[in-house]
Design a protein around this motif. Sequence first.
Motif: not given
Length: 279
Positions: A125-129
């Motif tokens: 659910g974060s921009d890490v992915m």
Amino acid sequence: MTDKTMTPEDVVSRLRSGMTLGIGGWGSRRKPMALVRALLRSDVTDLTVVSYGGPDVGLLAAAGRIRRLVAAFATLDSIPLEPHFRAARQRGAFELTEIDEAMFMWGLHAAANRLPFLPVRSGLGSDVMRVNPGLRTVTSPYEDGETFVAMPALRMDAALVHLHRADRRGNGQYLGPDPYFDDLFCEAADEAYLSCERLVDDFAAAVPQTLLVKRHAVTGVVETPNGAHFTSCVPDYGRDEPFQKLYATTPWPQFAERFLSGDEKAYQSAVQTWYEEQQ
């Protein structure tokens, strides 16, 4: 008894360009700075550096030694963003793999346990992915069917860590408020080099929980008094805030010329001279 004592130069002689190098500590706290400074005196370059980044990353980035950085952050703590890291990153000097702090930790755990990955909730659910398109997810094989990030192992060719005390066999003790995952760095690397404030004969009277690093995971031990300077090494000493500010505000060529042009003894002497000039 196996005597694993080395000099900083001995350690660096075992490192090679192109290696994946882990550096323990956290931000501007208990970094193996004497070993990093010794590395800067060598011709080792093209490194993949794995670190909860602080001035270790800043020094290596400013000197052009990093090809790729794997980190959750790069900070000086009291100075939120490491300035030499920022300058190098802004000019595109190296590739950056930026991941969540917990993902980083579980990557170390996976490597320490010789697993290819570990499932983690962090990052979902974060921009890490988004910024790490190479990351994959896995689905639990059990009834819950939950989806996790498959955090790959952070395997390293070598690791550098700094602790308060060590013996000649490679056992290391921390006396401060936090272990900073230094044990995982050592266990996740093919070789690990432990610098310490002071060598001791044994740990017969030590509280067992403080014996963080075990000899089976350590290749070499280096006694480097004040070796974490200018980062903190509480309770032996705190972070040298005036000198850290000098580091952060001085152009790199000027800082390197004055403080990094000689060996570790010359560095410590140059710091003392600078303080005398402030009086």
